[in-house]
Design an enzyme around this catalytic site. Sequence first.
Site, PDB file in Angstrom:
ATOM      1  N   THR A 378       0.866  -1.188   0.000  1.00 14.76           N
ATOM      2  CA  THR A 378       0.000   0.000   0.000  1.00 14.76           C
ATOM      3  C   THR A 378       0.902   1.238   0.000  1.00 14.76           C
ATOM      4  OG1 THR A 378      -1.835  -1.173   0.996  1.00 14.76           O
ATOM      5  CG2 THR A 378      -1.880   1.182   1.281  1.00 14.76           C
ATOM      6  N   ASN A 398      -4.146  -3.669  -1.870  1.00 23.22           N
ATOM      7  CA  ASN A 398      -4.156  -4.551  -0.700  1.00 23.22           C
ATOM      8  C   ASN A 398      -2.852  -5.323  -0.570  1.00 23.22           C
ATOM      9  OD1 ASN A 398      -5.261  -5.418   1.697  1.00 23.22           O
ATOM     10  ND2 ASN A 398      -6.142  -7.236   0.800  1.00 23.22           N
TER      11      ASN A 398
HETATM   12  O1  DON Z   1      -7.703  -0.791   3.032  1.00 29.74           O
HETATM   13  C1  DON Z   1      -7.030  -1.369   3.863  1.00 29.74           C
HETATM   14  O2  DON Z   1      -7.117  -1.174   5.049  1.00 29.74           O
HETATM   15  C2  DON Z   1      -5.981  -2.363   3.397  1.00 29.74           C
HETATM   16  N1  DON Z   1      -6.344  -2.904   2.140  1.00 29.74           N
HETATM   17  C3  DON Z   1      -4.645  -1.698   3.368  1.00 29.74           C
HETATM   18  C4  DON Z   1      -3.561  -2.673   3.075  1.00 29.74           C
HETATM   19  C5  DON Z   1      -2.225  -2.243   3.501  1.00 29.74           C
HETATM   20  O3  DON Z   1      -2.017  -1.206   4.052  1.00 29.74           O
HETATM   21  C6  DON Z   1      -1.149  -3.214   3.230  1.00 29.74           C
HETATM   22  N2  DON Z   1       0.070  -2.807   3.864  1.00 29.74           N
HETATM   23  N3  DON Z   1       0.620  -3.399   4.678  1.00 29.74           N
END
Ligand code: DON
Length: 567
Positions: A378, A398
């Site tokens: 992310t 994601n």
């Molecule tokens: O929207 C969300 O909360 C997750 N899909 C974010 C994913 C994320 O930050 C991955 N990093 N470690």
Amino acid sequence: MYSLLRSVLNRKAPAWGLFVLLLALFWVLPLCAKPAAPPKAAIATAHPLATEAGHRILQAGGNAFDAAVAVSAVLAVVEPYSSGIGGGGFWLLHRQADDFQVMVDGRERAPLAADRNLYLDPQGQVIDGLSINGPLAAGIPGEPAALVHISDKYGRLPLKQVLAEAIEIARNGFPVDEHYRRMAQWRLKPLQSDPAASAQFLVNGEIPETGFLLRQPELAETLQRLAEEGHAGFYAGELAEKLVAGVKAAGGIWSLEDLQSYRVLEREPARGSYRGMQIISAAPPSSGGVVLLSMLNILSQFDLEAVPDLTRRHLIIEAMRRAYRDRASYLGDPDFVEMPIERLIHPFYAAGLARDISLEWATPSSSEAPERREGNDTTHFSIIDREGNRVAATLSVNYPFGACFVPPGTGVLLNDEMDDFSAQPGVPNVYGLVGGEANAIEPGKRMLSSMTPTFVETRDGVAVLGTPGGSRIITMLLHGILSLERGEGPEAWVSVPRFHHQYLPDLVQFEPGAFSEQQQAGLATMGHQLKPLSSTFGNMQGVFWNRESGEVSAASDSRGIGSAVVQ
Ligand code: DON
């Protein structure tokens, strides 16, 4: 001042009175008023090429919103493991001219053919991996729509100009770095199993060497189409048909209607205050702002400066625990579920939650949940321009490289954001987060997020910050804001050692160096279960404009490979 003004108006004041008044109006008042715009602009992003692209757009006369579109698009090309036009995100905007603030919600939606049992076997058990790899894991992307929307409504430069650098980098390539290699290593198997993903991100099925120029000609074409045709260039016509055909051929459930009906939404940000600071943050379908405000409200019940350091850390953990419990119980897509948001972020409610915090003992979370592997992808960027406009944006596909699936002929790497739904009440997702009915899968629903792009307005300045990190995003924001409250700048917010609790699993996870041996022993005695992590987490990008001193500063987390400029 008022009586002086009145006496002048009454024409009774002596000549010196008039002189003093004029002096006040022309000299003293402007000094007292806070400047409306910073002397410099600043950008912090997770990749130097994205920072440079944003910088060039500002130099070319673009505003922070143009720069945000350019930065998002370049990140989509050079950080395919983090975000992209096959994904989504939240762009928090502040327009200085009229003090307007909005959250642009470009979050993915569940396909219309999805239902709550999508990832369950006939026995009702969650099928491992189905919401992570392949096209069934992909929500309908929101980033292309958001980029067009932000450019059209808030930008100054034509979309074509703003996307040009991303298109150029996709076409001509960017040098693969160590971080790319690490992320690809993590997701090598699923990348290898999809021919189009393998062709785009690997070389003969293997991870490209450092320095290899990674070209993505199909992605360049798709971005070009977006630049020329806008929203319809992605969500209708030839590209949409290719996306749907590719997804369906590989077992997915997208339809043309899914793409045609996708809309970006503008939402009122979540707002609150903490010790004289105004917090403006992500609203549902992100849980970020609500959980952040809830933690801050709980902490404001205590005098953190007055308690011993160990107690301070214990209180922060207990605030995290309680706010994440409510996340699991109440939060979801506001267009589908009723949520008691006002109550959850009300100081009185926090006072109630704070009341059962013991200063000496950890409160056990009521049940255990198995732990899962945490992602490290992310992306987040923070921008402030010379007009005072600002953008905090957190964008995602994601898991690293999303679903590791590219519909043939599109260059679009799809997200696996569907895993952010709760596949079954109480069953944790890839970040170990549990959820309930509010975050169950429904056709067209947006999955709950933790992404927390945030502005903080302090007595003397304006901060823009955020980070990736899955479930740990929100507690990283908490650490950043507590650092800001101590009077520290962006370099400190992004580098403060981090610890995290998310209610379930009932563990305090912490980075190397976050607690001394003595603190670990102290917390354990209080009943906390500690889980030292072998590596660091997060990649915070922060910008600060000190309105008193005029200084503008920015920092990119040294845990990542990003860069910050003040120009
Ligand atoms: O929207 C969300 O909360 C997750 N899909 C974010 C994913 C994320 O930050 C991955 N990093 N470690």
